[in-house]
Design a protein around this motif. Structure first.
Motif, PDB file in Angstrom:
ATOM      1  N   HIS A   1       0.993  -1.206   0.100  1.00  0.00           N
ATOM      2  CA  HIS A   1       0.087   0.001   0.143  1.00  0.00           C
ATOM      3  C   HIS A   1       0.777   1.271  -0.032  1.00  0.00           C
ATOM      4  CE1 HIS A   1      -3.967  -1.909   0.295  1.00  0.00           C
ATOM      5  NE2 HIS A   1      -3.519  -2.449   1.513  1.00  0.00           N
TER       6      HIS A   1
ATOM      7  N   HIS B   1     -14.062  -5.262   8.385  1.00  0.00           N
ATOM      8  CA  HIS B   1     -12.893  -5.107   7.391  1.00  0.00           C
ATOM      9  C   HIS B   1     -13.299  -5.070   5.874  1.00  0.00           C
ATOM     10  CE1 HIS B   1      -9.036  -5.081   6.035  1.00  0.00           C
ATOM     11  NE2 HIS B   1      -9.005  -6.468   5.729  1.00  0.00           N
ATOM     12  N   ARG B   2     -12.866  -4.092   5.223  1.00  0.00           N
ATOM     13  CA  ARG B   2     -13.236  -3.981   3.714  1.00  0.00           C
ATOM     14  C   ARG B   2     -14.653  -3.219   3.673  1.00  0.00           C
ATOM     15  NH1 ARG B   2      -9.532  -7.190  -0.468  1.00  0.00           N
ATOM     16  NH2 ARG B   2      -7.462  -6.752   0.952  1.00  0.00           N
TER      17      ARG B   2
ATOM     18  N   HIS C   1      -5.466   2.589  -2.151  1.00  0.00           N
ATOM     19  CA  HIS C   1      -5.464   1.384  -1.257  1.00  0.00           C
ATOM     20  C   HIS C   1      -6.684   0.495  -1.763  1.00  0.00           C
ATOM     21  CE1 HIS C   1      -5.465  -0.601   3.019  1.00  0.00           C
ATOM     22  NE2 HIS C   1      -6.707  -0.819   2.382  1.00  0.00           N
TER      23      HIS C   1
ATOM     24  N   ASP D   1      -7.203   0.518   6.532  1.00  0.00           N
ATOM     25  CA  ASP D   1      -7.047  -0.837   7.148  1.00  0.00           C
ATOM     26  C   ASP D   1      -7.133  -0.680   8.795  1.00  0.00           C
ATOM     27  OD1 ASP D   1      -6.913  -2.557   5.316  1.00  0.00           O
ATOM     28  OD2 ASP D   1      -4.940  -2.759   5.042  1.00  0.00           O
TER      29      ASP D   1
ATOM     30  N   ASP E   1      -6.058  -3.428  -3.071  1.00  0.00           N
ATOM     31  CA  ASP E   1      -7.209  -4.371  -2.414  1.00  0.00           C
ATOM     32  C   ASP E   1      -8.124  -4.803  -3.558  1.00  0.00           C
ATOM     33  OD1 ASP E   1      -6.120  -4.137  -0.012  1.00  0.00           O
ATOM     34  OD2 ASP E   1      -7.769  -3.366   1.097  1.00  0.00           O
TER      35      ASP E   1
ATOM     36  N   HIS F   1     -13.186   1.319   3.358  1.00  0.00           N
ATOM     37  CA  HIS F   1     -12.549   1.014   1.928  1.00  0.00           C
ATOM     38  C   HIS F   1     -13.744   1.428   0.914  1.00  0.00           C
ATOM     39  CE1 HIS F   1     -10.109  -1.457   4.296  1.00  0.00           C
ATOM     40  NE2 HIS F   1      -9.273  -1.923   3.157  1.00  0.00           N
TER      41      HIS F   1
END
Ligand SMILES: [Zn+2]
Length: 228
Positions: A6, A52-53, A87, A38, A92, A57
């Motif tokens: 990243h 997460h994500r 990112h 993150d 990702d 994100h």
């Protein structure tokens, strides 16, 4: 991707865009923005949730945060915006996918895999090689342009580097959120993490040492005055 990938992508994009736009660049802030999404890993760890994500994100969330900055600072914000969105729109997106890019408008998940590609997970040799390659290119440019010197100069803005140290660099080197330390699973990548860890720690230490000196540096003279 890991923190190393990243940060390398963000550095290369930030460097190229700031050069094209002829704007100044704060490298510590640029690097922190590239790993900021993150921090949801830490949120998940502390709360037991599974976001997460998700929201961090999201391109929508990134735009909400950055539109006022664009209005206020203009084009000099572009490298930082690229660092943040790279990112999830580049790194990702290729590795792992499952990104809620349009949260809160939609909770649909996106990525190269969702578009029909093979699933590339973070420990896939392709990703490990890609990150090591990106790290090598970014570090070469960091050295050639003398940008590395920024980490050896005290600057209060460099204290933002505490964020990657605490949220991604130390945890993933030790092992979190994976079962084993990166030192055993991907040793070269672990060394790249340690390289950034040392560089960032130097910047934080130098800044704190200077602040301490400024705050308490007069003590010596006071004592001389008392004893004299
Ligand atoms: Zn991520």
């Amino acid at each position: 991707m890991f923190a190393v990938g990243h940060m390398a992508i963000a550095y290369l994009l930030g460097k190229a865009s700031s050069k094209a736009l002829n704007t100044k660049l704060n490298i510590p802030i640029l690097l922190v923005l590239s790993i900021l999404p993150d921090i949801d890993i830490i949120y998940d760890l502390l709360t037991g949730a599974e976001i997460h994500r998700g929201p961090t994100h999201s391109i929508i969330v990134a735009l909400i945060v950055f539109v006022p900055l664009f209005v206020y600072y203009g084009r000099q914000v572009i490298p930082y915006f690229l660092a943040l969105i790279s990112h999830f729109l580049i790194a990702d997106f290729i590795i792992g996918g499952q990104l809620q890019l349009f949260w809160p408008l939609s909770s649909a998940e996106f990525g190269l895999y969702e578009l029909g590609s093979v699933y590339i997970q973070i420990f896939d040799p392709f990703n490990i090689m890609l990150e090591i390659g990106l790290f090598a290119v970014a570090t070469t440019i960091l050295y050639r342009t003398s940008d590395w010197k920024v980490f050896f100069r005290p600057n209060k803005l460099s204290l933002v580097l505490v964020i990657p140290i605490a949220t991604v660099l130390l945890p993933s080197t030790i092992g979190y959120p994976f079962t084993n330390s990166l030192l055993f699973t991907a040793p070269i990548l672990a060394l790249a993490h340690i390289f950034y860890l040392v560089l960032f720690s130097v910047a934080v230490y130098k800044t704190l040492a200077k602040m301490y000196k400024e705050q308490f540096g007069g003590g010596k003279n006071d004592l001389a005055f008392i004893s004299g």
